[in-house]
Design an enzyme around this catalytic site. Structure first.
Site, PDB file in Angstrom:
ATOM      1  N   GLU A 157      -8.255  11.837  -2.898  1.00  0.00           N
ATOM      2  CA  GLU A 157      -6.840  12.003  -3.012  1.00  0.00           C
ATOM      3  C   GLU A 157      -6.275  10.709  -2.535  1.00  0.00           C
ATOM      4  OE1 GLU A 157      -3.606  11.934   0.408  1.00  0.00           O
ATOM      5  OE2 GLU A 157      -4.631  13.506   0.281  1.00  0.00           O
ATOM      6  N   HIS A 158      -6.522   9.644  -1.934  1.00  0.00           N
ATOM      7  CA  HIS A 158      -5.792   8.273  -1.814  1.00  0.00           C
ATOM      8  C   HIS A 158      -6.535   7.758  -3.788  1.00  0.00           C
ATOM      9  CE1 HIS A 158      -4.995   7.235   2.104  1.00  0.00           C
ATOM     10  NE2 HIS A 158      -5.881   8.947   2.237  1.00  0.00           N
TER      11      HIS A 158
ATOM     12  N   GLU B  49      -5.817   5.324   8.550  1.00  0.00           N
ATOM     13  CA  GLU B  49      -6.085   6.310   9.249  1.00  0.00           C
ATOM     14  C   GLU B  49      -6.700   7.520   9.850  1.00  0.00           C
ATOM     15  OE1 GLU B  49      -4.845  10.327   6.266  1.00  0.00           O
ATOM     16  OE2 GLU B  49      -5.473   8.626   5.559  1.00  0.00           O
TER      17      GLU B  49
END
Length: 427
Positions: A49-50, A126
């Protein structure tokens, strides 16, 4: 009303025309989440996704952001246990720009080696941020307790050591296996004509080659009974209690939502009124269901002073036992149904929420429930339906407990909890 088509390559497209708004939201839903992972690649879905925001053959990472920012739109993504969604919300006149950018990300992302190494650092930060949020840890711990070694219990972010060991070939192998048209849904909601939307999707996605690869459905987990805890220096203790639930496709779906409202899903709920308003023992206390394709769980959370942990657990179990003894009448049922209907309709008042509802339902359940049908199902719920879902959820042998924080008399507390469940482990 929505329309649905399937392109020749297997890509499903669902569209809802909402002519009274000026926006349109498009989402690309890929059936790839942490449930599809193994222990050695846990976190790869989220990492991909990143990486799709790190630049393509046509645009740098900055240009991907600027092209949407410059037209006043929004672009983002999220990864869950069962899927990953990339979405953009723009004015209707810029719909094609959104389609262009999202398709560019899917088909042309670079996955540059240097970018991969840099983004690993970002995701590790994160993870570090998550580690500084004990409430989030508690929710992950209760999933781990309930689903034990099943991949539904894996953290979506993965772990730093697993992430550091991933190389480009492994990431691309997972990407190529899961990012295929027959494993994807395009969901569109807003001020757009159905045929125009179909034409645009075909223009940008028709050359996406169909794959013979069949994504294996994960085996339904056996719900366990566990006690997990993580000692952490915090002022507040974060407690979760979990029970077996139902899958999202269950006929008891709406009954569960009504029951959740009554027990802990609102400010007027039993748990909120008893533990916060009457006893003053928690600032935050609520319940919620976890609903997956072929499994589910029911969670109760409380943020409390550590010295009250045993008292609060006893109070929660007391409220559950009251409900088990049919402490729900017709008047309470009707109030909860009206509350649920109101929340349901309000939750569908933006193009973003409509896009999410359409895309997630089609991807994971292969069907879409129109709002009118959903409201009808809520209206038809009876006290007998509530009794049946109570029997499914509140099964004593399936109780799980997890907490994060510092307990002074840990041995005594843990002994108490260990008597309620069958296994214990410090995370």
């Amino acid at each position: 009303m929505y329309n649905k088509i399937t392109l020749k390559n297997g890509l499903r497209v669902v569209i809802e025309e909402i002519p009274h708004v000026r926006s349109v939201t498009i989402g690309l839903w890929v059936k790839a989440g942490s449930v599809n992972e193994k222990e050695n690649n846990n976190g790869v879905s989220h990492f991909i996704e990143h990486m799709l925001f790190k630049g393509t053959k046509n645009r740098t990472a900055k240009e991907l952001a600027e092209v949407i920012d410059n037209i006043g739109g929004q672009i983002n993504a999220f990864t869950s246990k069962e899927c990953t969604c990339f979405y953009a919300k723009v004015l209707d006149e810029h719909f094609e720009t959104a389609v262009d950018v999202l398709s560019d990300m899917i088909f042309n992302s670079n996955f540059d080696e240097d970018d991969i190494e840099k983004e690993k650092k970002v995701v590790i930060e994160e993870i570090n941020m998550y580690e500084d949020t004990p409430e989030e840890i508690a929710h992950d711990l209760i999933s781990k307790a309930i689903f034990n070694n099943h991949s539904l219990g894996f953290p979506i972010l993965g772990h730093a050591d697993t992430l550091l060991n991933m190389d480009r070939s492994e990431i691309m192998r997972y990407f190529n296996e899961h990012y295929i048209p027959n494993n994807t849904v395009v969901s569109i909601a807003g001020n757009v004509k159905t045929q125009e939307a179909i034409d645009l999707i075909e223009k940008y996605f028709k050359n996406w080659s169909y794959s013979d690869n069949i994504i294996k459905e994960h085996v339904a987990p056996e719900i366990e009974s566990n006690f997990l805890y993580k000692s952490k220096e915090t002022e507040q203790l974060h407690l979760c209690m979990g029970m077996q639930g139902i899958p999202a496709s269950s006929k008891y779906y709406y009954s569960l939502m009504v029951l959740n409202n009554i027990l802990g899903g609102s400010m007027s709920s039993r748990l909120f009124q008893k533990i916060r308003e009457e006893k003053g023992l928690a600032y935050s206390i609520y319940s919620y269901p976890l609903l997956y394709s072929n499994a589910g769980a029911f969670i109760i959370y409380a943020g409390i002073n550590p010295q009250y942990i045993v008292d609060v657990v006893d109070m929660i179990l007391a409220e559950v036992n009251k409900i088990k003894k049919n402490c729900i009448n017709e008047n309470l049922l009707q109030r909860s149904k009206e509350q649920l209907k109101g929340n349901y309709i309000i939750g569908l008042e933006s193009t973003s929420s409509r896009m999410i509802s359409l895309g997630k339902s089609e991807l994971l359940l292969n069907k879409i429930v129109p709002p009118v049908e959903g409201l009808e199902k809520i209206d038809k719920i009876t006290l007998e339906d509530i009794e049946q879902i109570i029997e499914i959820l509140f099964y004593e042998e399936k109780l799980n407990i997890a907490y994060v924080g510092k307990v002074n008399e840990k041995d005594e507390v843990n002994k108490k909890f260990n008597s309620l469940v069958s296994l214990k482990q410090e995370a």
